[in-house]
Write an enzyme that holds these catalytic residues in place. Structure first.
Site, PDB file in Angstrom:
ATOM      1  N   HIS A  44       0.837  -1.210   0.000  1.00  0.00           N
ATOM      2  CA  HIS A  44       0.000   0.000   0.000  1.00  0.00           C
ATOM      3  C   HIS A  44       0.867   1.253   0.000  1.00  0.00           C
ATOM      4  O   HIS A  44       0.572   2.238  -0.683  1.00  0.00           O
ATOM      5  CB  HIS A  44      -0.905   0.035   1.239  1.00  0.00           C
ATOM      6  N   GLN A  72     -17.668  -7.599   0.046  1.00  0.00           N
ATOM      7  CA  GLN A  72     -16.767  -8.408  -0.774  1.00  0.00           C
ATOM      8  C   GLN A  72     -16.222  -9.631  -0.047  1.00  0.00           C
ATOM      9  O   GLN A  72     -15.413 -10.377  -0.587  1.00  0.00           O
ATOM     10  CB  GLN A  72     -15.632  -7.564  -1.348  1.00  0.00           C
TER      11      GLN A  72
HETATM   12  O1  PAF Z   1      -7.844  -4.441  -2.801  1.00  0.00           O
HETATM   13  C1  PAF Z   1      -8.502  -4.019  -1.834  1.00  0.00           C
HETATM   14  O2  PAF Z   1      -7.969  -3.700  -0.770  1.00  0.00           O
HETATM   15  C2  PAF Z   1     -10.006  -3.933  -1.961  1.00  0.00           C
HETATM   16  O3  PAF Z   1     -10.520  -4.979  -2.720  1.00  0.00           O
HETATM   17  C3  PAF Z   1     -10.497  -2.574  -2.483  1.00  0.00           C
HETATM   18  C4  PAF Z   1     -10.016  -2.329  -3.911  1.00  0.00           C
HETATM   19  C5  PAF Z   1      -9.994  -1.463  -1.581  1.00  0.00           C
HETATM   20  C6  PAF Z   1     -12.032  -2.541  -2.500  1.00  0.00           C
HETATM   21  O4  PAF Z   1     -12.546  -2.744  -1.227  1.00  0.00           O
END
Ligand code: PAF
Length: 281
Positions: free
Chosen positions: A37, A61
């Site tokens: 990140h 998700q």
């Molecule tokens: O990759 C991630 O951390 C997640 O899938 C995202 C793109 C922030 C969507 O919640």
């Protein structure tokens, strides 16, 4: 760095920079930030005038309640890392800010979302596409940054942005790895020491497929066999191990141009994914 919660706060904070013609970069995250990140945020800092990091553990998700419950959450630590990497704004909404009562919209990207992760985690990409659309519409960035470790997610988001003609550029940045090759993931912290060692199976399998491709093997079954043998040396069986087109995620039988070898495996309780590009790219 300021922390914001609601869509209205985000729009208000970005109104003046937008009027002044300043470029806006968005790094969407679910927190538990690691150096992967950080590399996205640093790149956004280099490219853009205003850098927004979103931090939202998106329930839509997760297809396993236990995985959602176990997902690491530490906003203070994430805020410090984001600020240090150069973020101007941290958008950390509550679930009801993103999904207010009555929320009834799902964004479904066909085709590229159906195989591999889509097949093994039903509903996952609908959750990703829905929340990413909401983030992109709220922030309206010039550029949005994603990691290539989640290669299929990146392909789904590229398709979504193209299909909806959203006016932004999507940047996919290289996977950041530990010294021994393990791809950084927020889930790695939950591996036991023994499983941490076995987790190398994914990278070793991908390396074996890449080495076979470099040596001239183009048959996808032979590439899979090479990867599988390497993974089994670490006593890890893949959930899937596939050679696919990097844009459509359709299976590739014979590698002529670029192809992606993608793998998912459970190591102990933890599900990990990784991928590598092979062929001409
Ligand atoms: O990759 C991630 O951390 C997640 O899938 C995202 C793109 C922030 C969507 O919640």
């Amino acid at each position: 760095m300021r922390t914001l919660r609601t869509v209205s706060e985000v729009r208000a904070a970005l109104a003046e920079p937008r009027r002044a013609g300043r470029s806006i970069g968005l790094v969407p995250t679910m927190g538990a930030l690691h150096q992967g990140h950080v590399s996205l945020i640093r790149r956004a800092r280099e490219d853009c005038d205003e850098v927004v990091v979103s931090l939202f553990v998106n329930p839509a998700q997760f297809n396993e309640a236990a995985d959602l419950a176990a997902y690491p959450r530490d906003e203070a630590r994430d805020a410090a890392l984001a600020a240090d990497a150069g973020a101007d704004l941290l958008w950390a909404p509550a679930v009801h800010d993103v999904y207010p009562p009555g929320f009834a919209t799902t964004v479904h990207v066909g085709g590229v979302s159906e195989s591999l992760e889509g097949e093994h985690r039903p509903g996952h990409f609908d959750g990703v596409a829905t929340v990413v659309t909401k983030l992109l519409v709220a922030v309206a960035p010039d550029v949005a940054y994603f990691g290539r470790k989640d290669a299929q997610q990146l392909a789904v988001i590229r398709r979504l942005v193209r299909d909806l003609a959203l006016p932004l550029r999507v940047e996919g940045l290289p996977t950041v790895r530990e010294a021994d090759g393990l791809a950084l993931s927020s889930r790695n912290a939950r591996l036991s020491p023994d499983d941490r060692r076995r987790a190398l199976a994914l990278k070793r399998g991908l390396d074996a497929a890449a080495a076979a491709a470099t040596a001239g093997t183009t048959d996808a079954e032979a590439l899979r066999a090479a990867a599988l043998a390497a993974m089994r040396e670490h006593a890890v069986e893949p959930e899937y191990l596939a050679v696919v087109d990097p844009d459509t995620f359709d299976p590739v039988a014979d590698v002529n141009g670029a192809a992606l070898v993608a793998v998912a495996a459970r190591v102990g309780e933890i599900r990990l994914i990784d991928n590598t590009l092979i062929g001409r790219h």
